[in-house]
Design a protein around this motif. Structure first.
Motif, PDB file in Angstrom:
ATOM      1  N   ARG A 177      11.749  34.919 -33.385  1.00 30.15           N
ATOM      2  CA  ARG A 177      12.263  33.716 -32.727  1.00 30.15           C
ATOM      3  C   ARG A 177      12.018  33.790 -31.222  1.00 30.15           C
ATOM      4  O   ARG A 177      11.608  32.808 -30.595  1.00 30.15           O
ATOM      5  N   VAL A 178      12.276  34.937 -30.630  1.00 30.77           N
ATOM      6  CA  VAL A 178      12.039  35.119 -29.196  1.00 30.77           C
ATOM      7  C   VAL A 178      10.571  34.841 -28.870  1.00 30.77           C
ATOM      8  O   VAL A 178      10.261  34.104 -27.930  1.00 30.77           O
ATOM      9  N   ARG A 196       6.390  28.714 -26.809  1.00 35.35           N
ATOM     10  CA  ARG A 196       6.576  27.277 -26.586  1.00 35.35           C
ATOM     11  C   ARG A 196       6.782  26.997 -25.098  1.00 35.35           C
ATOM     12  O   ARG A 196       6.212  26.055 -24.557  1.00 35.35           O
ATOM     13  N   HIS A 197       7.562  27.824 -24.417  1.00 35.49           N
ATOM     14  CA  HIS A 197       7.783  27.633 -22.984  1.00 35.49           C
ATOM     15  C   HIS A 197       6.493  27.867 -22.190  1.00 35.49           C
ATOM     16  O   HIS A 197       6.253  27.181 -21.198  1.00 35.49           O
ATOM     17  N   LEU A 198       5.681  28.816 -22.631  1.00 38.99           N
ATOM     18  CA  LEU A 198       4.389  29.044 -21.961  1.00 38.99           C
ATOM     19  C   LEU A 198       3.480  27.827 -22.118  1.00 38.99           C
ATOM     20  O   LEU A 198       2.832  27.398 -21.159  1.00 38.99           O
ATOM     21  N   VAL A 199       3.432  27.287 -23.322  1.00 41.94           N
ATOM     22  CA  VAL A 199       2.578  26.121 -23.587  1.00 41.94           C
ATOM     23  C   VAL A 199       3.036  24.934 -22.744  1.00 41.94           C
ATOM     24  O   VAL A 199       2.205  24.213 -22.171  1.00 41.94           O
ATOM     25  N   ARG A 209      12.748  33.322 -18.488  1.00 43.31           N
ATOM     26  CA  ARG A 209      14.162  33.052 -18.219  1.00 43.31           C
ATOM     27  C   ARG A 209      14.640  31.834 -18.994  1.00 43.31           C
ATOM     28  O   ARG A 209      15.732  31.832 -19.565  1.00 43.31           O
ATOM     29  N   ALA A 210      13.821  30.790 -19.026  1.00 43.57           N
ATOM     30  CA  ALA A 210      14.187  29.579 -19.774  1.00 43.57           C
ATOM     31  C   ALA A 210      14.297  29.882 -21.264  1.00 43.57           C
ATOM     32  O   ALA A 210      15.213  29.392 -21.937  1.00 43.57           O
ATOM     33  N   ALA A 211      13.372  30.675 -21.776  1.00 40.62           N
ATOM     34  CA  ALA A 211      13.419  31.043 -23.198  1.00 40.62           C
ATOM     35  C   ALA A 211      14.672  31.863 -23.487  1.00 40.62           C
ATOM     36  O   ALA A 211      15.365  31.634 -24.486  1.00 40.62           O
ATOM     37  N   ILE A 244      17.845  30.962 -26.021  1.00 38.36           N
ATOM     38  CA  ILE A 244      18.286  31.855 -27.096  1.00 38.36           C
ATOM     39  C   ILE A 244      19.760  32.222 -26.923  1.00 38.36           C
ATOM     40  O   ILE A 244      20.515  32.274 -27.898  1.00 38.36           O
ATOM     41  N   LEU A 245      20.183  32.463 -25.689  1.00 40.08           N
ATOM     42  CA  LEU A 245      21.548  32.914 -25.425  1.00 40.08           C
ATOM     43  C   LEU A 245      22.561  31.776 -25.297  1.00 40.08           C
ATOM     44  O   LEU A 245      23.770  32.028 -25.228  1.00 40.08           O
TER      45      LEU A 245
END
Length: 155
Positions: free
Chosen positions: A20-21, A27-30, A115-117, A121-122
């Motif tokens: 999942r991470v 997805r955040h990189l894309v 950080r956004a990812a 998650i958190l």
């Protein structure tokens, strides 16, 4: 005293979380349109930890991959202008890899994406839960026993 995981449930949860991470980070990189693969981002992050430009063999060793894999990653990053090959000043036969200004900018974006990812998650966790999770993760990363929490301390 440790509790066994006979059904492998904890192991499965860790693997699912890891996947999942990776999905969320990708997805955040894309979204940021950096044109950097997860493997290239790992190389950029590793490269940033060197005080002076390393040799490709140094990168391969640190990344625990074969040198050919580093060559492929560096080729792609060099094409996109994020790294450059430079001759070693002491031995012109040795080539070193250094970050360019675009590479440093990409690293800043990569850190922001990570950080956004992580925040995504958190997000379901309360502050106290994050603190406990941090302690548990430190224990797993370090491989040493955590300091026992007081029984009345919040989870």
């Amino acid at each position: 005293m440790t509790t066994p995981d006979p059904e492998g449930l904890l192991a499965e949860q860790l693997l699912r979380l890891t996947r999942r991470v990776h999905r969320i980070q990708k997805r955040h990189l894309v979204r940021r349109e950096l044109g950097v693969t997860p493997a290239q981002s790992r190389l950029l992050r590793t490269l940033a930890h060197y005080a002076s430009p390393p040799r490709m063999a140094d990168l391969a060793e640190r990344l625990e991959v074969v040198p050919r894999a580093v060559t492929t990653l560096v080729d792609g990053l060099e094409t996109s202008g994020k790294v450059r090959r430079v001759p070693d000043p002491a031995n012109r036969r040795v080539i070193r890899i250094e970050l360019t200004d675009d590479g440093h900018a990409a690293l800043r974006e990569l850190h922001a994406a990570r950080r956004a990812a992580a925040e995504e998650i958190l997000a379901p966790l309360a502050d106290e839960q994050r603190e406990v999770l941090g302690e548990l993760l430190n224990t797993l990363v370090d491989g040493t026993a955590a300091t026992p929490r007081h029984p009345d301390a919040p989870c």
